[in-house]
Design an enzyme around this catalytic site. Structure first.
Site, PDB file in Angstrom:
ATOM      1  N   GLU A 140       0.829  -1.212   0.000  1.00 20.80           N
ATOM      2  CA  GLU A 140       0.000   0.000   0.000  1.00 20.80           C
ATOM      3  C   GLU A 140       0.863   1.261   0.000  1.00 20.80           C
ATOM      4  OE1 GLU A 140      -2.864  -0.255   3.192  1.00 20.80           O
ATOM      5  OE2 GLU A 140      -3.782  -2.040   2.331  1.00 20.80           O
ATOM      6  N   GLU A 178      -3.786  -9.063   0.659  1.00 16.63           N
ATOM      7  CA  GLU A 178      -4.126  -8.829   2.078  1.00 16.63           C
ATOM      8  C   GLU A 178      -5.642  -8.832   2.178  1.00 16.63           C
ATOM      9  OE1 GLU A 178      -1.756  -5.756   4.018  1.00 16.63           O
ATOM     10  OE2 GLU A 178      -3.539  -5.237   5.169  1.00 16.63           O
TER      11      GLU A 178
HETATM   12  C1  GAL Z   1      -3.786  -2.537   5.680  1.00 17.93           C
HETATM   13  C2  GAL Z   1      -2.277  -2.465   5.870  1.00 17.93           C
HETATM   14  C3  GAL Z   1      -1.822  -3.293   7.054  1.00 17.93           C
HETATM   15  C4  GAL Z   1      -2.702  -3.025   8.227  1.00 17.93           C
HETATM   16  C5  GAL Z   1      -4.128  -3.345   7.864  1.00 17.93           C
HETATM   17  C6  GAL Z   1      -5.108  -3.209   8.993  1.00 17.93           C
HETATM   18  O1  GAL Z   1      -4.272  -1.512   4.917  1.00 17.93           O
HETATM   19  O2  GAL Z   1      -1.628  -2.927   4.732  1.00 17.93           O
HETATM   20  O3  GAL Z   1      -0.491  -3.000   7.365  1.00 17.93           O
HETATM   21  O4  GAL Z   1      -2.568  -1.687   8.560  1.00 17.93           O
HETATM   22  O5  GAL Z   1      -4.511  -2.472   6.844  1.00 17.93           O
HETATM   23  O6  GAL Z   1      -6.399  -3.471   8.548  1.00 17.93           O
END
Ligand code: GAL
Length: 821
Positions: free
Chosen positions: A437, A513
């Site tokens: 991100e 993710e």
């Molecule tokens: C994502 C990020 C992670 C963590 C996660 C929490 O956007 O890549 O590092 O912050 O959100 O939901």
């Protein structure tokens, strides 16, 4: 003839393995600098000087994390920021964002070492750090030897010229500095990974100088290529003898070659392995290449390279292929901390984590968002977990005021090269991710940076595909960023998968993710509703697994995407384990929360209910039948108290005190009903709930029940680590519970438990998984959280019994032993 051949073979093997010595001296020695470091937290003038008196500094063993003992404090690294990737526009005070621990500041470490058989004209000595948090300046005998800013990466440097001529009593001093606002999670502090001393002949294979690939892989034959860089061998005629050994230690291929090396040229050897035992998560077969290097008839170096034989491919419209078979990642993302142990690496803690994940059916780990400890990668090789290794959370544009963007321009390439060289022989590593991100996604030239980083991967390791975790879907679909990657990875945004698939030329989508569902172990909220960003006065989230963040979703959506579309590649759930820091949704002025709630497993390594939801789909070898919530609700008699069952069976019937509550079958009315069996109308009455599971033909095949607990009566301890190695490092994780007279868990018992640990081991840490708990992990007393906590004990160096006593007011004390052997 056969007999002669046999003798020749045996002689050859002896010849291979005996000569690690030259003139009675070892050609390569490697050891750790573990014990007797002196540590001082704070700045020290002339901290590198050999004459400095460090007697009063603390004596520590490395790996060491200076901040994990605490105390927790709201003021530690308080950040006034707008977390733009979470959709925030205005800055607000973020409490506990990096764990509320004292990681910010300067720390100094000093130790001494002898380099065995040292002779500056014929030997080389290298120091290798697996990671030092952060901005490490290393001095040897008072002189600066190396600066390495990125705290997560491994680095090494030659110190030969800085050593005392007799090789003895060399002083290593390390200055580390963590700036405030340098992270979005707990980074740890100090020499939290191992430090190695490597002594070789002048002509030697440098750190990460052996590179193994398997250019051709099939069931009947694999071709193995070993490319070895040698230092100080220019213009020399080199003879290299390599044997490939299988897991049983049998030689399956061998070569002896002679080549003259010119500057920069690697020594190449190719091998054929017939009927190779391929590496996969299900069968993590490993091989070793054992190599000896001779120059002018003298043995100059001798080393082993572990590897696996497997083939990784990405197929448009079909996704990821391992050894010719399409499979979808059943992966999790993990931060590097080990909960109550902090960032200090420990092999038995990592192994325990991975075993819990394997039992869930997980087959992959993403190292979010940085380079892992080498011990983690080796364990993934051995236990069978695929890895996606990811170096960065930011590139040239900041997420954190003092984050990696400060170093990106000068260091990104060096950091990438070290990471790739470090892990390119590990079969578990199947993909690189160049970032998470990164705000650069949306900048006009962002695609150039992505392309620069991807090109480094391709150059240093042409065998693995490259991805990037992208959350700004509109930007990256428009600006060419997503289309240039080998594998487009989307973070969350499940509603955009179809669009990404159809717009992007790769015709695949990886869930780089997913989920970010939040829950607290043993906490259940009523009424049971699906909702984002739910906040409660007790600062917890429900374990009915119905709450998530505004940018994220529930697991059921990700399951459906993997099942319904042949072009999805599976997922990496955020996260396998709770971690220190980022206590969303209680991150904005919500102290005392200071650890995450995203984990499938809590900070004390205790599985939450969600574990069984993933297990019910992912573990194809064993059945899952799990009931939630607990059934001890004195204040809810007669009130609607839904019951959920997580199971791989298609249907089940629920009984409350013997009375059927009806049968439920998985169905497609809603995503939740597709993956969970839910009785939403059930009313609480004390007693027993029982679930009977039915197979496809409607036969009852399994049952499980949960009973209402009486008053807490005694402390019960249990472990899977009944005996551990007496190596001074191994740990046993002991689950400590308050139970009633019948042995039922008392889910509201939150009393203080005091521990005494004696005999052949010592107390190490405690954790209870409560994200609001401010008790130190390193004091031998802690409150239970919903009836449970985890005690960690460490073996000493002598075998014997480790004796544990646990006391809590009003409860019968617990006695327990673990064997150190
Ligand atoms: C994502 C990020 C992670 C963590 C996660 C929490 O956007 O890549 O590092 O912050 O959100 O939901």
């Amino acid at each position: 003839m056969m007999r002669l051949l046999h003798i020749a073979f045996v002689l050859f093997i002896l010849f291979l393995f005996v000569p690690t010595e030259m003139n009675g001296q070892s050609v390569r020695q490697s050891f750790l600098l573990e014990k007797n470091w002196r540590f001082f937290q704070g700045e020290v003038a002339d901290g590198e000087q050999t004459t400095l008196d460090d007697k009063n500094w603390k004596n520590v063993t490395v790996p060491h994390d200076w901040a994990i003992a605490g105390p927790f404090d709201r003021a530690h690294d308080l950040q006034d920021v707008a977390v733009t990737q979470n959709g925030e526009k205005k800055a607000t005070v973020k409490t506990g964002r990096t764990g509320g621990l004292p990681y910010v500041g300067v720390g100094w470490y000093r130790t001494k070492f002898d380099a065995p058989q040292f002779d500056p004209s014929s030997k080389r000595v290298v120091l290798k750090f697996d990671g030092a948090m952060s901005e490490a300046r290393v001095y040897v005998n008072g002189k600066e030897a190396c600066f390495w800013p990125y705290g997560y990466n491994a680095f090494h440097f030659d110190v030969t010229e800085l050593l005392h001529k007799d090789g003895r009593n060399n002083t290593v001093a390390v200055r580390l500095e963590n700036k405030a606002q340098s992270s979005r999670w707990y980074p740890g502090a100090g020499l939290y990974r191992n430090v190695h001393v490597i002594v070789t002949e002048k002509i030697h294979m440098p750190v990460w100088g052996a590179h193994i690939t398997t250019p051709f892989v099939s069931d009947s034959l694999a071709s193995v290529k070993l490319e070895t860089t040698l230092e100080h061998a220019d213009g020399k005629s080199v003879r290299m003898v390599t044997a490939i050994l299988n897991a049983e230690g049998r030689v399956v291929a061998q070569k002896e070659n002679e080549q003259k090396l010119n500057y920069g040229k690697a020594f190449v050897q190719n091998f054929e392995v017939l009927k190779p035992a391929l590496w996969s998560p299900e069968q993590p077969n490993l091989y070793r290449a054992s190599t000896q290097v001779y120059v002018d008839g003298k043995l100059m170096d001798s080393f082993e390279t572990r590897f696996g034989i497997r083939e990784v491919r990405i197929i448009a419209d079909r996704g990821f292929m391992l050894n010719g078979k399409i499979r979808k990642f059943q992966g999790v993302c993990n931060h590097h901390d080990l909960g109550p142990l902090g960032a200090a690496v420990n092999v038995s803690a990592l192994r325990y984590q991975l075993q819990l994940l394997k039992d869930m059916g997980c087959d992959a780990v993403r190292t979010a968002h940085n380079m892992p400890a080498p011990e983690l990668v080796s364990l993934c090789d051995e236990l069978g977990l695929m890895m996606m290794i990811e170096p960065f959370d930011e590139w040239d544009i900041a997420k954190c005021k003092s984050g990696y963007h400060r170093f990106f321009a000068d260091w990104a390439e060096r950091d990438m090269v070290n990471m790739i060289h470090h892990f390119r022989n590990n079969p578990s590593v199947v993909m690189w991710s160049i970032g998470n991100e990164v705000p650069t996604q949306c900048s006009a030239d962002g695609y150039k940076v992505a392309s620069f980083l991807q090109a480094i991967c391709h150059r240093e390791d042409p065998t693995r595909p490259v991805t990037c975790g992208m959350d700004q879907v509109s930007c990256v679909l428009e600006n060419g960023f997503a289309s240039l990657l080998d594998v487009p990875g989307l973070n969350y945004r499940t509603q955009r998968y179809e669009e990404a698939y159809s717009k992007l030329p790769q015709n695949i989508v990886l869930g780089s993710e997913t989920a970010s569902t939040v829950s607290s172990r043993g906490v259940y909220k009523f009424p049971v509703v699906k909702k984002d960003d739910m906040l409660y006065p007790d600062h917890q989230s429900t374990s009915y697994d119905m709450e998530y963040c505004s940018w994220s979703n529930l697991p059921d959506e990700d399951f459906a995407l993997a099942e319904d579309h042949h072009w999805t590649m599976g997922q990496f759930v955020w996260t396998g384990f709770d971690y220190l820091g980022e206590p969303s949704p209680y991150d904005t002025d919500a102290w005392p929360n200071h650890s995450s709630m995203f984990g499938i497993i809590d900070l004390a390594s205790i599985p939450k209910d969600r574990y069984y939801l993933y297990r019910s789909l992912w573990n194809k070898n064993e059945h899952t039948l799990h009931i939630l919530p607990h059934w001890t609700w004195p204040d809810r008699v007669g009130q609607q108290t839904p019951v959920f069952v997580y199971t791989d069976y298609p249907s089940a019937e629920l009984f409350i005190n013997g009375k059927s509550q009806g049968k439920r079958s998985k169905n497609k009315h809603s995503l939740q009903e597709r993956y969970r069996l839910m009785w939403m109308e059930t009313r609480y009455e004390p007693g027993e709930i029982k679930v009977v599971a039915y197979d496809e033909s409607g036969e009852p095949v399994a049952e499980k029940s949960v009973r209402t607990a009486g008053s807490p009566f005694r402390i019960k301890m249990e472990t899977v680590h009944d005996s551990i190695a007496a190596d001074g490092r191994s740990l046993a994780y002991i689950r400590v519970k308050a139970v009633d007279k019948q042995g039922n868990l008392c889910p509201h018992a939150n009393g203080l438990v005091r521990f005494e640990v004696g005999g052949a081991g010592a107390f190490k840490a405690l954790a209870n998984g409560d994200p609001t708990n401010l008790e130190s992990f390193e004091k031998p007393q802690m409150h239970l959280f919903n009836g449970q906590l985890t005690l960690i004990v460490q073996a000493g160096e002598k075998s014997g019994s480790i004796r544990i006593k646990a006391k809590s007011t009003g409860l019968k004390e617990g006695l327990f032993t673990v064997q150190a052997y």
